[in-house]
Design a protein around this motif. Structure first.
Motif, PDB file in Angstrom:
ATOM      1  N   ARG A 289       0.807  -1.216   0.000  1.00 50.51           N
ATOM      2  CA  ARG A 289       0.000   0.000   0.000  1.00 50.51           C
ATOM      3  C   ARG A 289       0.847   1.275   0.000  1.00 50.51           C
ATOM      4  O   ARG A 289       0.452   2.289  -0.553  1.00 50.51           O
TER       5      ARG A 289
ATOM      6  N   ARG B 185      -0.062   4.574  -2.300  1.00 46.39           N
ATOM      7  CA  ARG B 185      -0.564   5.793  -1.652  1.00 46.39           C
ATOM      8  C   ARG B 185      -0.141   7.070  -2.373  1.00 46.39           C
ATOM      9  O   ARG B 185      -0.962   7.922  -2.661  1.00 46.39           O
TER      10      ARG B 185
ATOM     11  N   GLU C 222      -2.503  -3.291  -3.407  1.00 45.32           N
ATOM     12  CA  GLU C 222      -3.364  -3.086  -2.227  1.00 45.32           C
ATOM     13  C   GLU C 222      -3.435  -1.613  -1.881  1.00 45.32           C
ATOM     14  O   GLU C 222      -2.559  -0.824  -2.228  1.00 45.32           O
ATOM     15  N   GLY C 223      -4.520  -1.217  -1.248  1.00 48.83           N
ATOM     16  CA  GLY C 223      -4.671   0.177  -0.819  1.00 48.83           C
ATOM     17  C   GLY C 223      -5.057   1.133  -1.924  1.00 48.83           C
ATOM     18  O   GLY C 223      -4.710   2.314  -1.882  1.00 48.83           O
TER      19      GLY C 223
ATOM     20  N   GLU D  20      -7.247   3.654  -3.580  1.00 49.04           N
ATOM     21  CA  GLU D  20      -8.292   4.527  -3.035  1.00 49.04           C
ATOM     22  C   GLU D  20      -8.902   5.474  -4.039  1.00 49.04           C
ATOM     23  O   GLU D  20      -9.995   5.992  -3.823  1.00 49.04           O
TER      24      GLU D  20
ATOM     25  N   GLY E 261      -8.809  -2.364  -2.264  1.00 44.40           N
ATOM     26  CA  GLY E 261      -8.711  -1.066  -1.596  1.00 44.40           C
ATOM     27  C   GLY E 261     -10.063  -0.412  -1.371  1.00 44.40           C
ATOM     28  O   GLY E 261     -11.087  -0.900  -1.858  1.00 44.40           O
ATOM     29  N   TYR E 262     -10.021   0.689  -0.641  1.00 43.88           N
ATOM     30  CA  TYR E 262     -11.245   1.393  -0.270  1.00 43.88           C
ATOM     31  C   TYR E 262     -12.037   1.880  -1.480  1.00 43.88           C
ATOM     32  O   TYR E 262     -13.233   2.129  -1.377  1.00 43.88           O
TER      33      TYR E 262
END
Ligand code: C2E
Ligand code: MG
Ligand code: MG
Ligand code: MG
Length: 283
Positions: free
Chosen positions: A204, A208, A237-238, A240, A258-259
């Protein structure tokens, strides 16, 4: 002992046993009882195929709702469980619950996917790990193909020969293996080719700042090339934002988590997501 000596006794707060140590002691004490008190539950987060939008996996993530401490993050209690050895019974509970849940979804006639379970170092080194997994698969009736185990580079690198032999046995059983948090550990590239793996999960931390930091973008591209060159699937992963999604699409990333699609959710909410089928791929 402090209690016996009266309410105004602050003996526990001596420098020898500071506030942090005390907090740890309390946490450890509660952790010992958490399994029998049934304070753990699993949340599930979908992994999505970037081209089709279909759910290809669900990662099981443990949650601890302590009756006297409230919700405690796995980042806090997993290391403690690891140190105390409690991770073995807890990890076994996670495996059993996750496999049973996936079997339940399958029995409801829902589209099929893998359930991904995180393994800790101690669990991985347990000499009866394969036996336990075998038993859980038999017990729950889940086909090994529908189970994926996530290990980290630091676990893999602790004893390289052991890692290779355990991973090989797991793969021979038909279980999928992924390397979690990839890029944050110290696995040397020369070992990577010896590890029998199916998937790399890009950590992640690289996702980001992907759109702001060209170095992260370069690292993500390099991991994609490395993974595909080794015939592995690569998952991010992660994720957003739609911008991150677009970037990952452009570098032909295989899967996303991810979100942007969903945070980890309880079993019932996960069931709704699965019933709705494809997730919104935004643009
Ligand atoms: P992990 O395996 O790398 O799991 C991904 C973590 O990222 C999860 O945190 C998840 O909730 C979070 N996450 C997912 N998507 C996003 C996103 O878009 N943005 C952000 N900011 N975060 C996102 P969680 O559930 O708190 O778990 C933390 C770590 O604890 C896990 O990292 C894993 O290492 C460990 N863990 C969780 N469950 C288990 C378990 O059952 N067994 C073991 N051994 N470790 C576990
Ligand atoms: Mg994981
Ligand atoms: Mg991860
Ligand atoms: Mg991670």
């Amino acid at each position: 002992r402090a209690k016996q000596q009266g309410r105004n006794n602050y003996q526990l707060y001596t420098p020898a046993l500071g506030a942090r140590a005390l907090e740890r002691l309390v946490l450890e004490n509660r952790l010992y009882k958490a399994l029998e008190r049934e304070e753990f539950l699993l949340h599930y987060q979908p992994q999505v195929n970037l081209i089709t939008g279909q759910i290809v996996g669900m990662e099981a993530l443990i949650r601890w709702n302590s009756s006297d401490l409230g919700f405690i993050s796995p980042y806090q209690f997993i290391p403690l469980a690891e140190e105390t050895g409690l991770i073995c019974p807890i990890g076994e509970w996670v495996l059993r619950t996750a496999c049973a849940q996936n079997r339940l979804w399958q029995s409801q006639g829902l589209p099929q996917f893998r359930i991904a379970v995180n393994l800790s170092a101690r669990q991985f080194q347990q000499n009866n790990l394969l036996k336990i997994i075998d038993q859980i698969l038999a017990e729950t009736g889940l086909e090994p193909y529908f189970l994926e185990l996530e290990i980290t580079e630091s676990i893999a690198m602790q004893d390289v020969d052991l890692t290779i032999s355990v991973l090989r046995k797991l793969q021979n059983m038909g279980i999928q293996i992924s390397m979690d948090d990839f890029g944050t550990g110290y696995s040397s590239l020369s070992y990577l080719k010896h590890f029998p793996l199916d998937t790399l999960k890009i950590d992640r931390s690289f996702i980001r700042d992907l759109m702001r930091n060209p170095h992260d973008a370069a690292i993500v591209k390099a991991i994609m090339a490395l993974g595909h060159g080794l015939n592995l699937k690569v998952i991010a992963e992660g994720v957003e934002t739609p911008e991150q999604l677009e970037f990952l699409r452009s570098v032909e990333c295989d899967g996303l988590q991810g979100y942007l699609f969903s945070p980890p959710v309880a079993a019932q909410a996960a069931t709704e997501i699965i019933k709705n089928g494809k997730l919104n791929m935004k643009n």
